[in-house]
Design a protein around this motif. Sequence first.
Motif, PDB file in Angstrom:
ATOM      1  N   VAL A 126      -3.230  -3.968  -1.120  1.00 47.14           N
ATOM      2  CA  VAL A 126      -1.972  -4.672  -0.956  1.00 47.14           C
ATOM      3  C   VAL A 126      -2.203  -5.920  -0.122  1.00 47.14           C
ATOM      4  CG1 VAL A 126       0.370  -4.574  -0.013  1.00 47.14           C
ATOM      5  CG2 VAL A 126      -0.608  -2.565  -1.144  1.00 47.14           C
ATOM      6  N   GLN A 127      -1.631  -7.012  -0.562  1.00 46.29           N
ATOM      7  CA  GLN A 127      -1.676  -8.255   0.188  1.00 46.29           C
ATOM      8  C   GLN A 127      -0.255  -8.738   0.450  1.00 46.29           C
ATOM      9  OE1 GLN A 127      -4.288 -10.744  -2.313  1.00 46.29           O
ATOM     10  NE2 GLN A 127      -5.744 -10.731  -0.601  1.00 46.29           N
ATOM     11  N   LEU A 128      -0.036  -9.263   1.636  1.00 49.59           N
ATOM     12  CA  LEU A 128       1.251  -9.810   2.028  1.00 49.59           C
ATOM     13  C   LEU A 128       1.080 -11.280   2.367  1.00 49.59           C
ATOM     14  CD1 LEU A 128       2.496  -6.968   4.416  1.00 49.59           C
ATOM     15  CD2 LEU A 128       2.967  -7.227   1.974  1.00 49.59           C
ATOM     16  N   GLN A 129       1.974 -12.096   1.855  1.00 50.45           N
ATOM     17  CA  GLN A 129       1.940 -13.528   2.099  1.00 50.45           C
ATOM     18  C   GLN A 129       3.266 -13.973   2.694  1.00 50.45           C
ATOM     19  OE1 GLN A 129       0.845 -14.502  -2.048  1.00 50.45           O
ATOM     20  NE2 GLN A 129      -1.011 -15.445  -1.208  1.00 50.45           N
ATOM     21  N   ALA A 130       3.229 -14.397   3.941  1.00 49.20           N
ATOM     22  CA  ALA A 130       4.426 -14.837   4.644  1.00 49.20           C
ATOM     23  C   ALA A 130       4.499 -16.358   4.651  1.00 49.20           C
ATOM     24  CB  ALA A 130       4.426 -14.304   6.072  1.00 49.20           C
ATOM     25  N   TYR A 131       5.698 -16.870   4.501  1.00 48.70           N
ATOM     26  CA  TYR A 131       5.901 -18.302   4.543  1.00 48.70           C
ATOM     27  C   TYR A 131       7.355 -18.608   4.896  1.00 48.70           C
ATOM     28  CZ  TYR A 131       7.613 -17.482  -0.237  1.00 48.70           C
ATOM     29  OH  TYR A 131       8.289 -17.011  -1.339  1.00 48.70           O
ATOM     30  N   GLY A 132       7.625 -19.848   5.200  1.00 48.39           N
ATOM     31  CA  GLY A 132       8.976 -20.289   5.513  1.00 48.39           C
ATOM     32  C   GLY A 132       9.187 -20.719   6.943  1.00 48.39           C
TER      33      GLY A 132
ATOM     34  N   ASP B 140       4.822  -0.578   5.272  1.00 48.84           N
ATOM     35  CA  ASP B 140       4.557   0.806   5.648  1.00 48.84           C
ATOM     36  C   ASP B 140       4.625   1.642   4.383  1.00 48.84           C
ATOM     37  OD1 ASP B 140       4.449   3.363   6.652  1.00 48.84           O
ATOM     38  OD2 ASP B 140       6.246   3.193   7.899  1.00 48.84           O
ATOM     39  N   LEU B 141       3.479   2.009   3.856  1.00 49.02           N
ATOM     40  CA  LEU B 141       3.424   2.710   2.577  1.00 49.02           C
ATOM     41  C   LEU B 141       3.718   4.197   2.685  1.00 49.02           C
ATOM     42  CD1 LEU B 141       0.314   1.067   0.875  1.00 49.02           C
ATOM     43  CD2 LEU B 141       2.684   0.260   1.004  1.00 49.02           C
ATOM     44  N   GLU B 142       3.749   4.745   3.881  1.00 49.18           N
ATOM     45  CA  GLU B 142       3.893   6.180   4.055  1.00 49.18           C
ATOM     46  C   GLU B 142       5.270   6.620   4.517  1.00 49.18           C
ATOM     47  OE1 GLU B 142      -0.777   7.034   5.206  1.00 49.18           O
ATOM     48  OE2 GLU B 142       0.777   7.187   6.748  1.00 49.18           O
TER      49      GLU B 142
ATOM     50  N   TRP C 190       7.542   0.775  14.976  1.00 46.86           N
ATOM     51  CA  TRP C 190       6.232   0.877  15.608  1.00 46.86           C
ATOM     52  C   TRP C 190       5.171   0.188  14.768  1.00 46.86           C
ATOM     53  CZ3 TRP C 190       7.400   2.253  20.223  1.00 46.86           C
ATOM     54  CH2 TRP C 190       8.429   3.177  20.449  1.00 46.86           C
ATOM     55  N   SER C 191       4.481  -0.748  15.355  1.00 48.13           N
ATOM     56  CA  SER C 191       3.484  -1.511  14.619  1.00 48.13           C
ATOM     57  C   SER C 191       2.358  -0.634  14.089  1.00 48.13           C
ATOM     58  CB  SER C 191       2.912  -2.622  15.498  1.00 48.13           C
ATOM     59  OG  SER C 191       2.250  -2.094  16.629  1.00 48.13           O
ATOM     60  N   THR C 192       2.051   0.446  14.784  1.00 46.84           N
ATOM     61  CA  THR C 192       0.962   1.319  14.367  1.00 46.84           C
ATOM     62  C   THR C 192       1.282   2.099  13.100  1.00 46.84           C
ATOM     63  OG1 THR C 192       1.768   2.994  15.923  1.00 46.84           O
ATOM     64  CG2 THR C 192      -0.022   1.565  16.668  1.00 46.84           C
ATOM     65  N   ASP C 193       2.537   2.132  12.694  1.00 51.03           N
ATOM     66  CA  ASP C 193       2.922   2.831  11.473  1.00 51.03           C
ATOM     67  C   ASP C 193       2.673   2.005  10.216  1.00 51.03           C
ATOM     68  OD1 ASP C 193       3.735   5.170  12.730  1.00 51.03           O
ATOM     69  OD2 ASP C 193       5.815   4.519  12.909  1.00 51.03           O
ATOM     70  N   TYR C 194       2.423   0.736  10.374  1.00 50.11           N
ATOM     71  CA  TYR C 194       2.295  -0.150   9.225  1.00 50.11           C
ATOM     72  C   TYR C 194       0.859  -0.233   8.741  1.00 50.11           C
ATOM     73  CZ  TYR C 194       7.124  -1.466   9.846  1.00 50.11           C
ATOM     74  OH  TYR C 194       8.499  -1.438   9.930  1.00 50.11           O
ATOM     75  N   ASP C 195       0.725  -0.319   7.435  1.00 50.20           N
ATOM     76  CA  ASP C 195      -0.581  -0.258   6.795  1.00 50.20           C
ATOM     77  C   ASP C 195      -1.161  -1.622   6.444  1.00 50.20           C
ATOM     78  OD1 ASP C 195      -0.724   2.777   6.385  1.00 50.20           O
ATOM     79  OD2 ASP C 195       1.176   2.276   5.388  1.00 50.20           O
ATOM     80  N   TYR C 196      -0.299  -2.587   6.148  1.00 50.42           N
ATOM     81  CA  TYR C 196      -0.744  -3.909   5.746  1.00 50.42           C
ATOM     82  C   TYR C 196       0.077  -4.971   6.447  1.00 50.42           C
ATOM     83  CZ  TYR C 196      -3.166  -1.384   2.050  1.00 50.42           C
ATOM     84  OH  TYR C 196      -3.982  -0.520   1.359  1.00 50.42           O
ATOM     85  N   TRP C 197      -0.581  -6.076   6.740  1.00 51.94           N
ATOM     86  CA  TRP C 197       0.034  -7.173   7.473  1.00 51.94           C
ATOM     87  C   TRP C 197      -0.207  -8.502   6.784  1.00 51.94           C
ATOM     88  CZ3 TRP C 197       2.784  -6.517  12.072  1.00 51.94           C
ATOM     89  CH2 TRP C 197       2.748  -5.218  12.603  1.00 51.94           C
ATOM     90  N   GLY C 198       0.790  -9.363   6.855  1.00 47.98           N
ATOM     91  CA  GLY C 198       0.635 -10.719   6.381  1.00 47.98           C
ATOM     92  C   GLY C 198      -0.078 -11.578   7.403  1.00 47.98           C
ATOM     93  N   GLN C 199      -0.332 -12.820   7.036  1.00 46.52           N
ATOM     94  CA  GLN C 199      -1.113 -13.714   7.884  1.00 46.52           C
ATOM     95  C   GLN C 199      -0.295 -14.326   9.017  1.00 46.52           C
ATOM     96  OE1 GLN C 199       0.373 -14.595   5.185  1.00 46.52           O
ATOM     97  NE2 GLN C 199       0.919 -16.760   5.215  1.00 46.52           N
TER      98      GLN C 199
END
Length: 124
Positions: free
Chosen positions: A2-8, A99-101, A107-116
């Motif tokens: 999974v990839q996340l792309q943040a913008y704006g 957070d796929l689960e 909580w940040s530790t619950d998240y699996d993927y992060w954007g840039q």
Amino acid sequence: HVQLQAYGGGLVQAGGSLRLSCAASGRTGSTYGMGWFRQAPGKEREFVATISWNGGWTYYTDSVKGRFTISRDNVKNTVYLQMNSLKPEDTAVYYCAADLERSGSMWSTDYDYWGQGTQVTVSS
């Protein structure tokens, strides 16, 4: 994968508005929570907002309640953060996360993927 792309992000005067977007690609699954976090210079990353997989519930940190709105479009696999009445203290790099689960979390530790991350700067 999974990839996340943040913008704006951008530069805005106090009281102004910005809309952040985050597009997810890859095998996210059918249900997943999304969240926004931010990190200002000299500070730890902090929770901003989260939204359930179907948008049925949202949760915000106290400092942004009434000013920020999180939403999502699952057809586009995109989460948004509408930021109104911006204040200088909102200045930070904003990160989206998946957070796929679970449905969502503060909580940040619950998240699996992060954007840039995307920079938001609010001037006085």
